[in-house]
Write a protein that holds these residues in place. Structure first.
Motif, short mmCIF file in Angstrom:
data_model
loop_
_atom_site.label_atom_id
_atom_site.label_comp_id
_atom_site.label_asym_id
_atom_site.label_seq_id
_atom_site.Cartn_x
_atom_site.Cartn_y
_atom_site.Cartn_z
N GLY A 218 -7.61 0.09 -5.84
CA GLY A 218 -7.77 0.36 -7.08
C GLY A 218 -8.66 0.49 -8.71
N GLU B 137 6.23 7.53 -0.84
CA GLU B 137 4.97 7.60 -0.81
C GLU B 137 3.62 7.08 -1.30
OE1 GLU B 137 4.20 12.10 -0.76
OE2 GLU B 137 5.82 11.55 0.57
N ALA C 222 0.90 6.29 -1.99
CA ALA C 222 -0.82 6.04 -2.28
C ALA C 222 -0.90 7.17 -3.68
CB ALA C 222 -0.72 6.77 -1.27
N GLU C 223 1.16 7.99 -3.72
CA GLU C 223 -0.04 8.80 -4.97
C GLU C 223 1.19 8.56 -5.24
OE1 GLU C 223 -0.76 11.81 -3.78
OE2 GLU C 223 -0.66 11.11 -2.30
N ASN D 240 -4.06 11.33 4.71
CA ASN D 240 -5.19 11.96 4.42
C ASN D 240 -4.66 12.50 6.25
OD1 ASN D 240 -7.74 12.11 7.04
ND2 ASN D 240 -8.33 10.18 5.80
N ALA E 200 -6.64 0.86 5.57
CA ALA E 200 -6.51 2.44 5.00
C ALA E 200 -5.04 3.03 5.75
CB ALA E 200 -7.42 2.69 5.27
N ALA F 40 -2.12 1.99 3.66
CA ALA F 40 -2.08 2.35 2.07
C ALA F 40 -1.40 4.03 2.12
CB ALA F 40 -3.35 1.86 1.57
N ASP F 41 -2.17 4.68 3.06
CA ASP F 41 -1.96 6.55 3.23
C ASP F 41 -0.51 7.37 3.21
OD1 ASP F 41 -3.85 8.54 2.85
OD2 ASP F 41 -3.39 8.97 4.99
N ASP F 42 0.10 5.44 4.27
CA ASP F 42 1.55 5.85 4.66
C ASP F 42 1.61 5.15 5.80
OD1 ASP F 42 3.95 6.77 5.82
OD2 ASP F 42 3.38 9.33 7.42
N ASN G 88 -4.22 -3.14 -0.24
CA ASN G 88 -5.84 -1.86 0.62
C ASN G 88 -4.66 -0.54 -1.00
OD1 ASN G 88 -5.90 -3.22 2.88
ND2 ASN G 88 -3.43 -2.46 3.34
N LEU G 89 -3.96 -1.15 -2.35
CA LEU G 89 -4.00 0.28 -2.87
C LEU G 89 -4.46 -1.14 -4.29
CD1 LEU G 89 -0.21 1.95 -1.52
CD2 LEU G 89 -3.32 3.16 -1.75
#
Length: 239
Positions: A232, A70, A72-73, A2, A13, A16-18, A227-228
């Motif tokens: 998900g 990473e 989140a990916e 993000n 979040a 979780a994003d980074d 968070n992931l």
């Protein structure tokens, strides 16, 4: 990732994003795992921090010791694999050894440092709870996650789940995460952030190092699930 970060985003979040941001939050005393649903603005208010300064810090601070994966990916099944192979397996292999080290340090230094008696009780109780927690994930929840993931990949309906929705056991797992996180925050406080006193021996220093590392791994583990992984699979079930 993000690109637009705001103080209204949850700290969970943001991490979780980074996951490189976890180190910044750790340094500032911001709990991103068990209280990850809290907004950055509220989390900063508790620590008397300016959220704009914190946002600037997480955008400019270089990662320490190399960049975090990473996460989140990653696909959801790979995240579950990682939690099982790194976090669950390490716990099963090493927690008894760590508890024995805590007991050894307590027996030698407990008279001069009575807080070690509480540390031993908290660690022992937490390990018992985590053993039960991991068993529920390994035997009930994670097999259903794999079934859901594989069913989606194969274009079929997943097999019925005896709990009904995965949201029910997920809710229980998150409550247990909160309890575990609170316990380890208390351990952090009474050990003064895992600081060895001047009269502490090599075993005392090793114990504090190992307890610190265990808590660091635990925070990554909880953050990944809260968070992931959990959000998900809830989204997958709803779809």
């Amino acid at each position: 990732m993000n690109d637009k970060l705001t103080k209204d985003m949850s700290v969970g979040a943001l991490v979780a994003d980074d996951f490189n941001r976890a180190k910044v939050f750790d340094r500032l005393g911001i709990d991103y795992c068990c209280h990850g649903s809290e907004t950055l603005e509220n989390a900063c208010a508790k620590q008397n921090l300016n959220p704009d300064d914190v946002l600037a810090s997480i955008e400019t601070t270089a990662p320490e010791g190399g960049r975090a994966p990473e996460f989140a990916e990653w696909p959801l099944d790979l995240l579950v694999d990682y939690v099982l192979k790194k976090h669950h397996r390490n716990f099963h292999l090493h927690h008894e050894e760590l508890l024995n080290l805590v007991k050894k340090v307590e027996s030698v230094h407990g008279e001069r440092h009575p807080e070690l008696h509480e540390v031993r009780k908290l660690v022992e109780g937490s390990f018992e709870e985590l053993d039960s927690h991991f068993a529920k994930e390994e035997q009930v929840l994670f097999p259903q996650f794999y079934e859901m993931y594989n069913a989606r990949e194969e274009g079929r309906e997943p097999a019925p789940f005896h709990c009904g929705s995965v949201a029910y056991p997920i809710r229980q797992m998150m409550l247990e995460h909160d309890t575990t996180g609170d316990t380890w925050m208390h351990i952090t406080e009474i050990t003064e952030n895992f600081t060895t006193p001047t009269d502490g021996c090599a075993s005392y220093r090793l114990m504090n190092h190992e307890l610190y590392q265990f808590f660091e791994d635990l925070k990554e583990h909880i953050a990944l699930e809260n968070n992931l992984i959990f959000p998900g699979f809830i989204r997958m079930e709803q779809e």
